[in-house]
Write a protein that holds these residues in place. Structure first.
Motif, short mmCIF file in Angstrom:
data_model
loop_
_atom_site.label_atom_id
_atom_site.label_comp_id
_atom_site.label_asym_id
_atom_site.label_seq_id
_atom_site.Cartn_x
_atom_site.Cartn_y
_atom_site.Cartn_z
N GLY A 178 3.89 -5.64 -10.22
CA GLY A 178 4.05 -5.46 -8.79
C GLY A 178 5.44 -5.04 -8.37
O GLY A 178 5.62 -4.23 -7.46
N THR A 179 6.46 -5.56 -9.05
CA THR A 179 7.85 -5.21 -8.72
C THR A 179 8.11 -3.73 -8.98
O THR A 179 8.76 -3.04 -8.18
N GLU A 180 7.61 -3.23 -10.10
CA GLU A 180 7.80 -1.81 -10.44
C GLU A 180 7.07 -0.90 -9.46
O GLU A 180 7.58 0.15 -9.07
N LEU A 181 5.86 -1.31 -9.07
CA LEU A 181 5.11 -0.50 -8.11
C LEU A 181 5.80 -0.48 -6.76
O LEU A 181 5.89 0.57 -6.10
N THR A 182 6.33 -1.61 -6.34
CA THR A 182 7.08 -1.69 -5.08
C THR A 182 8.28 -0.75 -5.10
O THR A 182 8.52 0.01 -4.16
N SER B 44 0.15 -9.97 -9.37
CA SER B 44 1.46 -10.02 -8.73
C SER B 44 1.39 -9.42 -7.35
O SER B 44 0.45 -8.70 -7.00
N ASP B 45 2.41 -9.71 -6.54
CA ASP B 45 2.46 -9.23 -5.17
C ASP B 45 3.12 -7.85 -5.11
O ASP B 45 3.93 -7.49 -5.96
N VAL B 46 2.75 -7.09 -4.08
CA VAL B 46 3.33 -5.77 -3.86
C VAL B 46 3.77 -5.69 -2.40
O VAL B 46 3.01 -6.03 -1.50
N SER B 47 5.00 -5.23 -2.19
CA SER B 47 5.53 -5.06 -0.84
C SER B 47 6.04 -3.63 -0.69
O SER B 47 6.96 -3.22 -1.41
N ILE B 48 5.44 -2.89 0.21
CA ILE B 48 5.78 -1.48 0.39
C ILE B 48 6.26 -1.25 1.81
O ILE B 48 5.61 -1.66 2.78
N ARG B 49 7.40 -0.60 1.94
CA ARG B 49 7.94 -0.23 3.25
C ARG B 49 8.23 1.26 3.24
O ARG B 49 8.88 1.77 2.34
N SER B 50 7.72 1.93 4.26
CA SER B 50 7.90 3.38 4.33
C SER B 50 7.93 3.83 5.78
O SER B 50 7.11 3.41 6.59
N ASP B 51 8.88 4.70 6.09
CA ASP B 51 8.98 5.27 7.44
C ASP B 51 8.25 6.60 7.54
O ASP B 51 8.25 7.22 8.62
N THR B 52 7.63 7.05 6.44
CA THR B 52 7.04 8.40 6.44
C THR B 52 5.55 8.43 6.14
O THR B 52 4.86 9.36 6.55
N VAL B 53 5.02 7.45 5.40
CA VAL B 53 3.62 7.50 4.97
C VAL B 53 2.67 7.46 6.17
O VAL B 53 2.76 6.57 7.01
N GLU B 54 1.75 8.43 6.21
CA GLU B 54 0.76 8.51 7.28
C GLU B 54 -0.65 8.21 6.79
O GLU B 54 -1.52 7.85 7.59
N SER B 55 -0.87 8.38 5.49
CA SER B 55 -2.20 8.14 4.91
C SER B 55 -2.04 7.36 3.61
O SER B 55 -1.25 7.74 2.74
N LEU B 56 -2.78 6.26 3.48
CA LEU B 56 -2.68 5.40 2.30
C LEU B 56 -4.05 5.13 1.71
O LEU B 56 -4.96 4.65 2.39
N TRP B 57 -4.21 5.48 0.44
CA TRP B 57 -5.41 5.16 -0.35
C TRP B 57 -4.95 4.21 -1.44
O TRP B 57 -4.22 4.60 -2.34
N PHE B 58 -5.34 2.93 -1.34
CA PHE B 58 -4.74 1.88 -2.17
C PHE B 58 -5.83 1.08 -2.87
O PHE B 58 -6.55 0.31 -2.24
N HIS B 59 -5.96 1.29 -4.19
CA HIS B 59 -6.95 0.56 -4.99
C HIS B 59 -6.24 0.07 -6.25
O HIS B 59 -6.13 0.79 -7.24
#
Length: 223
Positions: A3-7, A30-45
């Protein structure tokens, strides 16, 4: 990948992303925390994910599944495809999200149906209806779908069965009285030959009944 690497990959190494699609198996839960000022579309599996925190002021389209706990801050959220298998408002939270959507697409069983109460209006509501055998599951589904968002376009995908499909469809129509277009897609199920004739008779009765109800309301039916 954990999760840390994906974050780090999404939040720091890809700062200009507008469309993000992720499908991966983490090495451990593991937990994942994502912050983005640009992403408009998210496909998350993502498999083996514990808690997902996603903060983005520009996110409009979300397609998510497999997360045990989800906290999403997305004030511009407009389209949601929910394939998570369950929805618990205590664990799955849309912080700052509007109560109005262009599209809500969910697999509608008794474990997910309460997501319908999170939003007040939906332009197009797509429901894949799946109810487990048993009166308790059926009653739970009816209870969770007593309040549906206002929508003009209702699309339902279901399997023909012999334990309440007609009643289920009429229940949805009664609780979604703002619709102007109703689309119904039916697929075959693994039925023994003895019930095929009963199902065919039910089809005729159901379509006649629903068509009459919709015509009286000025609603078009597409099958």
């Amino acid at each position: 990948m954990d999760g840390t690497e994906l974050t780090a990959l999404v939040s720091m190494l890809c700062p200009r992303l507008r469309k993000l699609s992720i499908q991966v198996l983490l090495v451990a839960v593991s937990d994942v925390s994502i912050r983005s000022d640009t992403v408009e579309s998210l496909w998350f599996h993502v498999e083996n994910i514990g808690r997902l925190d996603f903060v983005t002021p520009r996110l409009e389209v979300l397609n998510a599944s497999r997360a045990i706990e989800v906290h999403i801050s997305a004030p511009k959220l407009a389209e949601v495809v929910w394939n998570n298998g369950t929805y618990d408002p205590r664990l799955h939270q849309f912080t700052d999200a509007s109560r109005h959507l262009r599209l809500l697409d969910i697999s509608c069983n008794s474990l997910v149906a309460s997501l319908l109460q999170r939003f007040d209006t939906v332009g197009k509501l797509k429901l894949s209806v799946s109810i487990s055998q048993g009166i308790a599951e059926y009653n739970s589904f009816l209870s969770e779908t007593n309040k549906l968002p206002n929508c003009e376009n209702l699309s339902v995908y279901s399997v023909w069965n012999h334990h309440g499909l007609a009643r289920t469809m009429l229940h949805l129509l009664r609780n979604c009285n703002s619709i102007r277009k109703f689309s119904l897609m039916l697929v075959d199920g693994p039925y023994p030959s003895l019930v095929i004739s009963q199902i065919l008779r039910s089809i005729v009765i159901f379509l006649t009944l629903v068509s009459n109800v919709l015509n009286d309301c000025g609603i078009s039916l597409v099958i």
